[in-house]
Design a protein around this motif. Structure first.
Motif, short mmCIF file in Angstrom:
data_model
loop_
_atom_site.label_atom_id
_atom_site.label_comp_id
_atom_site.label_asym_id
_atom_site.label_seq_id
_atom_site.Cartn_x
_atom_site.Cartn_y
_atom_site.Cartn_z
N HIS A 95 0.83 -1.20 0.00
CA HIS A 95 0.00 0.00 0.00
C HIS A 95 0.87 1.25 0.00
O HIS A 95 0.63 2.20 -0.76
CB HIS A 95 -0.90 0.03 1.24
CG HIS A 95 -2.09 -0.87 1.17
ND1 HIS A 95 -2.09 -2.11 1.74
CD2 HIS A 95 -3.32 -0.70 0.62
CE1 HIS A 95 -3.28 -2.68 1.54
NE2 HIS A 95 -4.03 -1.85 0.86
N ARG A 96 1.86 1.27 0.88
CA ARG A 96 2.70 2.47 1.03
C ARG A 96 3.52 2.74 -0.24
O ARG A 96 3.66 3.90 -0.66
CB ARG A 96 3.63 2.31 2.23
CG ARG A 96 2.88 2.32 3.58
CD ARG A 96 3.85 2.41 4.74
NE ARG A 96 4.68 1.22 4.85
CZ ARG A 96 4.36 0.14 5.55
NH1 ARG A 96 3.22 0.12 6.22
NH2 ARG A 96 5.17 -0.90 5.62
N LEU A 97 4.04 1.70 -0.84
CA LEU A 97 4.82 1.89 -2.06
C LEU A 97 3.96 2.46 -3.18
O LEU A 97 4.36 3.41 -3.87
CB LEU A 97 5.44 0.55 -2.49
CG LEU A 97 6.58 0.02 -1.62
CD1 LEU A 97 6.88 -1.43 -1.97
CD2 LEU A 97 7.84 0.88 -1.79
N LEU A 98 2.78 1.90 -3.36
CA LEU A 98 1.88 2.37 -4.41
C LEU A 98 1.41 3.80 -4.14
O LEU A 98 1.29 4.60 -5.07
CB LEU A 98 0.68 1.44 -4.53
CG LEU A 98 0.95 0.07 -5.18
CD1 LEU A 98 -0.22 -0.87 -4.93
CD2 LEU A 98 1.20 0.22 -6.67
N ALA A 99 1.14 4.11 -2.88
CA ALA A 99 0.63 5.43 -2.52
C ALA A 99 1.64 6.53 -2.83
O ALA A 99 1.26 7.69 -3.07
CB ALA A 99 0.24 5.47 -1.05
N GLY A 100 2.92 6.18 -2.85
CA GLY A 100 3.95 7.17 -3.14
C GLY A 100 4.14 7.45 -4.61
O GLY A 100 4.90 8.35 -4.99
N LEU A 101 3.47 6.69 -5.46
CA LEU A 101 3.59 6.85 -6.91
C LEU A 101 2.49 7.77 -7.45
O LEU A 101 1.44 7.93 -6.81
CB LEU A 101 3.50 5.49 -7.59
CG LEU A 101 4.68 4.55 -7.35
CD1 LEU A 101 4.36 3.14 -7.85
CD2 LEU A 101 5.95 5.07 -8.02
N PRO A 102 2.69 8.36 -8.62
CA PRO A 102 1.68 9.26 -9.19
C PRO A 102 0.53 8.49 -9.84
O PRO A 102 0.32 8.54 -11.05
CB PRO A 102 2.48 10.06 -10.22
CG PRO A 102 3.53 9.10 -10.68
CD PRO A 102 3.92 8.32 -9.45
N ILE A 103 -0.21 7.78 -9.01
CA ILE A 103 -1.38 7.01 -9.48
C ILE A 103 -2.62 7.70 -8.93
O ILE A 103 -2.82 7.76 -7.72
CB ILE A 103 -1.31 5.56 -9.00
CG1 ILE A 103 -0.04 4.88 -9.53
CG2 ILE A 103 -2.56 4.79 -9.44
CD1 ILE A 103 0.20 3.50 -8.95
N ALA A 104 -3.44 8.22 -9.81
CA ALA A 104 -4.58 9.01 -9.38
C ALA A 104 -5.89 8.23 -9.38
O ALA A 104 -6.91 8.73 -8.89
CB ALA A 104 -4.73 10.24 -10.28
#
Length: 480
Positions: A95-104
């Motif tokens: 979750h944390r890794l994905l949340a840090g990416l520019p995925i809207a």
């Protein structure tokens, strides 16, 4: 890392940079946080129905059976949902890794709030949609939309769980189907923890396939290879293994490419590589100069200006704090190149964070420390050049450049001190090259040798540009 995984990472990074990446999260993504899957959620209800949960596979039907057995009262089902998902569990590493990416764009069938909590933890504003009415509203300054197409733990009475709920879905929540259909056409999805047994998703995929057959957008799904359980006989395992291969083959109809793993801990490893590769497409330049050495101001500023232009040609983003004496030249070269070549929106290519100056010393140092932490964290590679300042009429090595080097290492950036530029950069290069396994662990032998060459004195700074950019391109996986 396997070729299919690196291919996915390359493709997904391009989609993120284009603003067209999306995530679809199933129950499996939340299990490592301590949440249960559907089998464990419904186990107590199966006991009431005198059913063996180990033999059940249709959990939608099981939920419906329990509601039927209680005169269409779903209070026990609601209670099970609340008890299962209202814990203080924290978002997982994935979750944390994905949340840090520019995925809207995020879609999920989960009831828990791990996605929105992970996004908030990453400093983002999530706009959560768990009712149809919310689809028509926009949260101000949102960074991501989280579509909870089956409801939310705080409203279990509205959760989609029974066969009745699924049969009514097109009428009661049809707007979700329309929104999801649109996203499947316009975005590239990564499916995580999803089994592809959800009727609503199947309806969306079928609709898109019929409309765009032969021209469907590529999506990706991570699956664990089916292995034999300790208490499972050979016949059952062979059947399950065969079924998985058929499911994977069936996904080809929807242009969903499976990415196979042997165990679930591989998921954060893949996502970690994705984050690393994405961040390495942004470089932070730490540089300052009051004394321009043997080269003189004209050559130093000309070098920095040309470097800024070359960075833009290498399809990476630039982060700079406009360091004293040289930062403006770097920025100018980058801007000139973006404008000259029409390379898209300037704000997508250049991040400028000038340091605030009009503060007294104690306050300034505290603010600058926080400021440095924020700036450096935006990149994956850090260049260090020059690094001197005038104090009381004397030239000193810049402690600020050294601090940025330390912060870069704390944040996991690849550090590239260009020793040939002298001053603090030379000190940092000597330190790193003397203990490369500590300071340069991300670089292979060839790259370490390249950095060593960049520590040797040069008469013409322009000769450093191509070797510097060769290192940068290699780190982000692009070689020209």
């Amino acid at each position: 890392m396997r070729k299919d995984i690196t291919g996915f990472i390359d493709d997904y990074i391009k989609e993120m940079e284009a603003g067209q990446a999306a995530v679809f999260a199933g129950a499996g993504l939340s299990v490592p946080a301590g949440f249960v899957d559907w089998r464990h959620l419904l186990a107590p209800l199966a006991v009431e129905l005198d059913l063996d949960i180990a033999q059940e596979t249709d959990f939608i039907a099981l939920a419906q059976f329990h509601v039927n057995a209680n005169s269409n009262n779903r209070s026990q089902l609601n209670k099970a949902i609340i008890e299962a998902f209202s814990t203080g569990a924290k978002p997982t590493e994935s979750h944390r890794l994905l949340a840090g990416l520019p995925i809207a764009t995020w879609w999920t069938t989960n009831y828990d709030n791990l996605i929105e909590r992970a996004l908030s933890g990453a400093g983002k504003i999530p706009d959560v949609k768990h009712t149809v009415a919310q689809l028509a509203n926009t949260k101000p300054r949102r960074d991501a939309i989280v579509f909870k197409m089956h409801g939310d733990v705080d409203h279990p009475d509205q959760a989609v769980a029974t066969r009745d709920d699924y049969e009514r879905y097109a009428g009661s929540r049809g707007a979700y189907i329309n929104a999801l259909s649109g996203d499947f056409v316009n975005k590239t999805f990564l499916f995580l923890g999803f089994s592809f047994t959800d009727p609503n998703l199947e309806a969306v995929l079928s609709r898109i396939r019929q409309t765009f057959e032969g021209n469907q957008r590529r999506h990706y799904a991570i699956f664990k290879n089916r292995t034999q359980n300790a208490d499972e006989d050979d016949a059952v395992f062979i059947n399950a293994k065969t079924r998985q291969s058929l499911v994977l083959r069936d996904l080809e109809r929807f242009n969903i490419k499976p990415l196979m793993i042997d165990d679930y801990p591989e998921v954060p490893v893949i996502l970690g590589e994705l984050v690393k590769r994405y961040r390495r497409r942004t470089i932070f330049v730490s540089a300052s100069a009051s004394d321009f050495g043997v080269w003189g101001e004209a050559q130093v500023t000309g070098f920095m200006r040309r470097l800024g232009a070359t960075v833009m040609d290498s399809e990476v983003r630039l982060v700079t704090g406009l360091g004293l004496g040289v930062g403006n030249a770097l920025f100018t070269g980058a801007v000139e190149q973006v404008v000259r070549k029409g390379q898209g929106h300037m704000e997508d290519r250049i991040i400028v964070r000038p340091f605030p100056q009009a503060l007294p010393d104690p306050d300034r140092e505290d603010l600058w420390e926080t400021y440095r932490q924020t700036i450096v964290a935006e990149a994956g590679v850090a260049l260090f050049m020059f690094g001197n300042k005038e104090v009381g009429g004397a030239i000193q090595n810049a402690r600020g450049v050294e601090r940025e080097f330390e912060i870069a290492r704390e944040h996991g950036l690849v550090v590239l001190p260009i020793g040939a530029t002298g001053s603090m950069a030379s000190v940092l290069a000597s330190r790193a090259l003397a203990d490369p396994d500590v300071y340069l662990s991300e670089l292979d032998g060839t790259q370490r040798a390249q950095l060593a060459e960049l520590a040797k004195p040069v008469a013409d700074l322009a000769t450093l540009i191509e070797p510097i950019m060769a290192l940068v391109r290699g780190l982000k996986g692009v070689r020209k």
